[in-house]
Scaffold this motif. Structure first.
Motif, PDB file in Angstrom:
ATOM      1  N   PHE A 150       0.762  -1.476   0.215  1.00 55.32           N
ATOM      2  CA  PHE A 150       0.172   0.001  -0.239  1.00 55.32           C
ATOM      3  C   PHE A 150       1.251   1.009  -0.097  1.00 55.32           C
ATOM      4  N   ASN A 151       0.431   2.143  -0.567  1.00 56.99           N
ATOM      5  CA  ASN A 151       1.154   3.414  -0.660  1.00 56.99           C
ATOM      6  C   ASN A 151       0.287   4.787   0.313  1.00 56.99           C
ATOM      7  N   TYR A 152      -0.526   4.477   0.163  1.00 54.13           N
ATOM      8  CA  TYR A 152      -1.237   5.454   0.335  1.00 54.13           C
ATOM      9  C   TYR A 152      -0.855   6.519   1.338  1.00 54.13           C
ATOM     10  N   VAL A 153      -1.112   7.760   1.609  1.00 57.60           N
ATOM     11  CA  VAL A 153      -1.031   8.587   3.023  1.00 57.60           C
ATOM     12  C   VAL A 153      -2.123   9.990   2.534  1.00 57.60           C
ATOM     13  N   PRO A 154      -2.305  10.063   4.116  1.00 51.05           N
ATOM     14  CA  PRO A 154      -3.555  11.664   4.455  1.00 51.05           C
ATOM     15  C   PRO A 154      -3.276  12.484   3.463  1.00 51.05           C
ATOM     16  N   THR A 155      -3.812  13.176   2.557  1.00 53.57           N
ATOM     17  CA  THR A 155      -3.090  14.530   2.251  1.00 53.57           C
ATOM     18  C   THR A 155      -2.759  15.515   3.236  1.00 53.57           C
ATOM     19  N   ASP A 156      -3.780  15.196   4.363  1.00 52.67           N
ATOM     20  CA  ASP A 156      -4.066  15.944   5.534  1.00 52.67           C
ATOM     21  C   ASP A 156      -3.322  15.014   6.967  1.00 52.67           C
ATOM     22  N   LEU A 157      -1.824  15.669   7.731  1.00 47.04           N
ATOM     23  CA  LEU A 157      -1.582  14.350   8.532  1.00 47.04           C
ATOM     24  C   LEU A 157      -2.253  15.121   9.651  1.00 47.04           C
ATOM     25  N   ASN A 158      -3.071  15.429  10.156  1.00 45.35           N
ATOM     26  CA  ASN A 158      -3.751  16.293  11.366  1.00 45.35           C
ATOM     27  C   ASN A 158      -5.015  14.865  11.526  1.00 45.35           C
ATOM     28  N   SER A 159      -4.470  14.158  12.574  1.00 48.96           N
ATOM     29  CA  SER A 159      -5.625  13.329  13.043  1.00 48.96           C
ATOM     30  C   SER A 159      -7.156  13.345  12.435  1.00 48.96           C
ATOM     31  N   PHE A 186      -6.216   5.386  17.974  1.00 47.35           N
ATOM     32  CA  PHE A 186      -4.902   4.567  16.680  1.00 47.35           C
ATOM     33  C   PHE A 186      -3.697   5.392  15.884  1.00 47.35           C
ATOM     34  N   TYR A 187      -4.476   6.744  15.206  1.00 43.88           N
ATOM     35  CA  TYR A 187      -3.985   7.071  14.598  1.00 43.88           C
ATOM     36  C   TYR A 187      -2.968   7.819  15.254  1.00 43.88           C
ATOM     37  N   HIS A 188      -1.299   7.853  16.102  1.00 42.76           N
ATOM     38  CA  HIS A 188      -0.456   8.609  16.486  1.00 42.76           C
ATOM     39  C   HIS A 188       0.904   9.144  15.564  1.00 42.76           C
ATOM     40  N   ASN A 189       1.231   9.363  16.192  1.00 42.82           N
ATOM     41  CA  ASN A 189       2.762   9.286  15.303  1.00 42.82           C
ATOM     42  C   ASN A 189       2.868   9.797  14.327  1.00 42.82           C
ATOM     43  N   PRO A 190       2.127  11.224  13.743  1.00 40.75           N
ATOM     44  CA  PRO A 190       2.192  11.455  12.626  1.00 40.75           C
ATOM     45  C   PRO A 190       3.403  11.140  11.939  1.00 40.75           C
ATOM     46  N   ALA A 191       4.236  12.114  12.110  1.00 40.72           N
ATOM     47  CA  ALA A 191       5.547  11.697  11.708  1.00 40.72           C
ATOM     48  C   ALA A 191       6.239  10.139  11.389  1.00 40.72           C
ATOM     49  N   ASP A 192       5.905  10.065  11.703  1.00 39.62           N
ATOM     50  CA  ASP A 192       5.610   8.066  10.779  1.00 39.62           C
ATOM     51  C   ASP A 192       4.335   7.339  10.104  1.00 39.62           C
ATOM     52  N   GLU A 194       3.444   6.522   7.317  1.00 38.99           N
ATOM     53  CA  GLU A 194       2.896   4.190   7.861  1.00 38.99           C
ATOM     54  C   GLU A 194       2.931   4.075   8.297  1.00 38.99           C
ATOM     55  N   TYR A 195       3.145   3.770   9.343  1.00 37.87           N
ATOM     56  CA  TYR A 195       2.623   3.372  11.074  1.00 37.87           C
ATOM     57  C   TYR A 195       1.329   3.970  11.374  1.00 37.87           C
ATOM     58  N   ALA A 196       0.934   4.999  11.367  1.00 32.02           N
ATOM     59  CA  ALA A 196       0.059   5.766  11.723  1.00 32.02           C
ATOM     60  C   ALA A 196      -0.683   4.688  10.904  1.00 32.02           C
ATOM     61  N   VAL A 197      -0.918   4.867   9.341  1.00 33.82           N
ATOM     62  CA  VAL A 197      -1.799   4.722   8.557  1.00 33.82           C
ATOM     63  C   VAL A 197      -2.235   3.245   8.682  1.00 33.82           C
ATOM     64  N   ILE A 198      -1.204   2.461   9.186  1.00 31.16           N
ATOM     65  CA  ILE A 198      -1.650   1.043   9.824  1.00 31.16           C
ATOM     66  C   ILE A 198      -2.220   0.792  10.483  1.00 31.16           C
ATOM     67  N   GLN A 199      -1.878   1.836  11.611  1.00 29.29           N
ATOM     68  CA  GLN A 199      -2.758   1.315  12.896  1.00 29.29           C
ATOM     69  C   GLN A 199      -4.195   1.409  12.855  1.00 29.29           C
ATOM     70  N   ALA A 200      -4.385   2.574  12.301  1.00 30.62           N
ATOM     71  CA  ALA A 200      -5.729   3.657  11.941  1.00 30.62           C
ATOM     72  C   ALA A 200      -6.659   2.357  11.073  1.00 30.62           C
ATOM     73  N   ILE A 201      -6.211   1.878   9.361  1.00 32.90           N
ATOM     74  CA  ILE A 201      -6.683   0.997   8.827  1.00 32.90           C
ATOM     75  C   ILE A 201      -6.844  -0.251   9.121  1.00 32.90           C
ATOM     76  N   GLN A 202      -5.943  -0.567  10.572  1.00 32.14           N
ATOM     77  CA  GLN A 202      -5.827  -2.063  11.315  1.00 32.14           C
ATOM     78  C   GLN A 202      -8.171  -1.890  12.012  1.00 32.14           C
ATOM     79  N   GLN A 203      -8.511  -0.614  12.505  1.00 34.20           N
ATOM     80  CA  GLN A 203      -9.372  -0.028  13.211  1.00 34.20           C
ATOM     81  C   GLN A 203     -10.300  -0.694  12.149  1.00 34.20           C
ATOM     82  N   LEU A 204     -10.124   0.128  11.134  1.00 32.84           N
ATOM     83  CA  LEU A 204     -11.403   0.538  10.328  1.00 32.84           C
ATOM     84  C   LEU A 204     -12.245  -0.506   9.223  1.00 32.84           C
TER      85      LEU A 204
END
Length: 781
Positions: A150-159, A186-192, A194-204
């Motif tokens: 997956f290569n998705y990155v949110p347009t805005d990193l704000n949670s 679960f969407y924390h550490n927006p500096a990383d 990839e990891y923030a997206v992984i954490q969020a989509i596993q919930q969704l």
């Protein structure tokens, strides 16, 4: 494409807020659509140039894959309605038939693995194996075991903005504030990123909004927990296995005439000669050893020696040992019929797979019992009568096991190869329970049904993992590697673990597909018969090794029989009646129940054309005896299990337990084919002797001379003590062509609260009671 999108988006229903708020609106999304939609939304990129995306066993795991279906019709039955709010609202949800416990676990595992590892085999992922490496450095999702990422990155990193964007992509914006807040946590550490997206989509991807198109209204509470089973002693145990040979197997090449047959009319030497001419290229050859003789003298059949297909060698041994019996010329019927009236008296779509499979599973041709199956109703009655009951299907949501949700146990579905665990991140199970928590009455029906299924899947996963880890089959039983071997091996382990599962009655459903032989039937049938025979041989050996052979009955069923005459492709087409069989240690085997046709030609009593045969016995006959053996005793309970059994009272049209089983206790078929109940209320200050008469009961323009009249209590049920049963006497007489039943009140047997108030059953100042009229035309106790 643009025009299609515009047509959809501009349609009024696509923009209707009213429909969005209707809890009956929506659907469950197809599993393959969820997988592909998830990959597209998360901007999947394939890492291997010039290679197509390859999934690993997607059909076996989630029930769906492009160009891979086990049916020529669809991935799911069009009229499927799961228990719960969808069924209660008279809606259907074909996609819910794939929402079984094993497939929910497999889908959740695959989606969670996709989000964490990309497309790989890691932690039950959907990808193919290419590397042993499944370790993931914190915050990284690209690694050597994936064939795509997956290569998705949110347009805005704000949670807030990131979660809103992901909710739009994965749930079309349907996510409520409660679950949005959960995902944000679960969407924390927006500096990383990839990891923030992984954490969020596993919930969704665990939320019902992703799996359905419903609006969900949560209460903030968990659903009612499913109780753990109480361990049982394992005694007084019985199991019924419904083994479906799907496609309509050619059973008139399983059981055929052999020798010492009754004379037949016309130019044929005997019934086998008639069989050989009718079957043409399909006929089996005695001289080539394709038929083995079996003794048929225990019941009235047209030949003293019938023939069994040679590939059923183990079945023949079971038959000779008294552990198998055949069911001749059985099929779906509304009532006894003949060649003269079968069309007007058969309200079902004959010769059609979907319709006849549905009738065979439900065994409720008049649709009196709702969306339930014959084993589901049997399980419900036994549960109501105090048994600990379990219903388990292998690989498919079986309509035969579906019962009334207030009576029958939920149906667990397991993969034939076992049950996987839920893996991809620590705490997946409690998180899934929280995200599929309790909802309000106005919440969407489909989302509620999905969340119920998740709870059941998680409970099943926990229970069956424990049981199966403790119990294995005896290697000497000889189970092979075929799909049917795997299924019966799994059932054997579950039976072995019955005490841990806390059950006294088990109902199983297993299916072997591929019997719709419209071409090359002789050769294909031989291989299919051998597979069934080998699997049943191993199953019987395993049951004997466990000491459970006497506690198990296997009933082998199919959609319908096939035409006796072959088609131009050396195959056969859809028919009606067929020959089937049962195996089990308690059977009074070595005999053929039912009536094998004595004339197979079109001049015969049952051949309507091309060798399509009218049944001489209904499936009601078979399940009547099986139900009695399993513990369904009373007439009212038998009628609940078999709503149409009254149509077959008398003349040996129903088999009793004693007909089918060696030690059967129910020697008689308790059956009345007409019943009516009247409730009568009389009010007076006091009562003296009262006599009234019922004269000439007429039912369907026919005088019923053998009608029994019973007095029941005020609830129209048999009672005891100072109630209606003791307050009346009954006598009957016949005179001048009239049938008269006299019912006399006995005041001394009525409770008196004072000199002028009397009571029968309940209530004062009135006498309320019921009269039940029944016509018994069969054997009665």
């Amino acid at each position: 494409m643009a025009s299609t999108a515009a047509a959809i988006m501009l349609h009024s229903e696509a923009r209707s807020a009213v429909l969005d708020m209707d809890p009956a609106e929506g659907s469950i999304r197809e599993p393959l659509i969820k997988v592909i939609g998830f990959m597209r939304s998360m901007e999947y990129t394939h890492e291997i140039p010039l290679q197509e995306i390859m999934f690993s066993q997607l059909y076996q795991r989630i029930g769906q894959m492009a160009h891979d279906t086990r049916s020529i019709f669809s991935f799911f039955p069009p009229d499927y309605a799961p228990n719960g709010r969808i069924n209660e609202a008279s809606l259907v949800s074909p996609e819910a038939s794939l929402m079984t416990s094993d497939k929910i676990i497999a889908l959740m595992n695959g989606l969670l693995s996709l989000g964490k590892f990309g497309l790989s085999y890691c932690q039950y992922g959907f990808g193919a194996y290419i590397s042993w490496t499944c370790s993931l450095p914190v915050g990284k999702s690209h690694h050597g075991s994936a064939i795509g990422n997956f290569n998705y990155v949110p347009t805005d990193l704000n949670s807030d903005a990131a979660i809103d964007e992901m909710a739009t992509l994965l749930t079309a914006g349907r996510l409520d504030n409660l679950n949005r807040d959960w995902a944000r946590a679960f969407y924390h550490n927006p500096a990383d990123k990839e990891y923030a997206v992984i954490q969020a989509i596993q919930q969704l991807v665990l939320m019902p909004e992703f799996h359905t198109t419903d609006i969900i209204e949560r209460t903030g509470l968990n659903r009612e927990p499913i109780e753990d089973p109480e361990p049982s002693s394992g005694e007084d145990y019985k199991a019924v296995v419904f083994l479906m040979l799907s496609g309509g197997f050619d059973s008139y090449n399983m059981l055929v005439p052999h020798s010492e047959c009754d004379p037949v009319s016309g130019d044929h030497e005997d019934l086998f000669d008639q069989y050989r001419e009718m079957r043409g290229s399909m006929a089996l050859n005695k001289e080539l050893g394709q038929i083995n003789p079996i003794n048929a003298t225990k019941t009235d059949q047209p030949c003293k020696s019938m023939g069994l297909h040679s590939r059923f060698s183990a079945l023949r041994d079971l038959y000779d040992d008294g552990d198998a019996l055949f069911l001749a010329n059985v099929g779906i019927m509304n009532e006894p019929i003949s060649k003269d009236n079968w069309q007007e008296k058969t309200p079902t779509q004959l010769f059609a797979h979907s319709a006849q499979m549905d009738e065979t599973y439900r065994l409720d041709i008049k649709k009196d019992a709702g969306d339930t199956g014959v084993l589901g109703r049997m399980a419900g009655v036994l549960k109501q009568n105090g048994h600990a009951v379990s219903s388990i299907s292998i690989d498919t949501a079986a309509k035969a096991l579906s019962g009334h949700p207030d009576k029958a146990p939920p149906v667990a579905v397991l993969r034939g190869s076992g049950f996987g665990t839920i893996e991809p991140f620590e705490g997946s199970k409690p998180v899934a329970e929280i995200l599929n928590g309790a909802t309000t009455q106005s919440s969407g029906f489909f989302g509620d049904t999905f969340s119920d299924a998740v709870y059941q899947a998680l409970k099943d996963n926990e229970l069956f993992q424990s049981v199966l880890s403790q119990h294995q089959v005896d290697p000497s039983s000889g189970f092979g590697n075929t799909i049917l071997d795997q299924k019966l091996s799994l059932l054997s382990r579950l039976i072995k673990g019955r005490a841990e599962r806390g059950v006294t009655r088990d109902f199983f459903f297993a299916e072997r597909i591929g019997f719709d032989h419209h071409s090359e039937a002789v050769s294909l049938l031989g291989g299919s018969f051998a597979e069934v025979d080998d699997a049943l041989d191993s199953f019987s050996k395993e049951m004997k090794s466990q000491g459970n052979w006497d506690d198990v009955t296997v009933v082998v069923v199919s959609d319908f029989g096939r035409t006796l005459t072959p088609n131009s492709n050396d195959g056969t087409d859809h028919g009606w009646a067929g020959n089937y069989f049962m195996v089990g240690g308690s059977l009074d085997g070595g005999k053929i129940m039912g009536k094998y046709p004595s004339d197979l030609t079109e001049e015969g009593e049952v051949n309507i054309d091309r060798g399509r045969l009218i049944p001489t016995h209904s499936w009601d006959a078979v399940w009547n005896g099986v139900a009695q053996w399993s513990g369904v005793i009373t007439e009212s309970d038998l009628n609940e299990v078999l709503p149409n059994r009254r149509s077959f009272c008398g003349d040996g049209m129903l088999f009793s337990e004693a007909d089918l089983y060696g030690n059967g206790e129910s020697n008689n078929v308790i059956c009345n084919n007409w019943e009516e109940v009247w409730k009568i209320t009389l009010g007076a200050a006091s009562f003296s002797d009262l006599t009234f008469s019922v004269i000439n009961i007429i039912h369907e323009e026919k005088l019923l001379e053998d009608t029994q009249v019973e007095v029941l209590d005020h609830n129209c049920t048999p009672g005891s003590g100072n109630d209606a049963l003791n307050a009346f006497s009954i006598s009957s007489s016949i005179s001048n062509g009239q049938v008269q039943t006299d019912v006399t009140l006995i005041p001394a047997n009525i409770t008196s609260t004072n000199s002028s108030i009397y009571q029968v059953g309940s209530g004062t100042g009135t006498i309320s009671f019921c009269l039940r009229f029944s016509l018994y035309s069969g054997d009665t106790e």
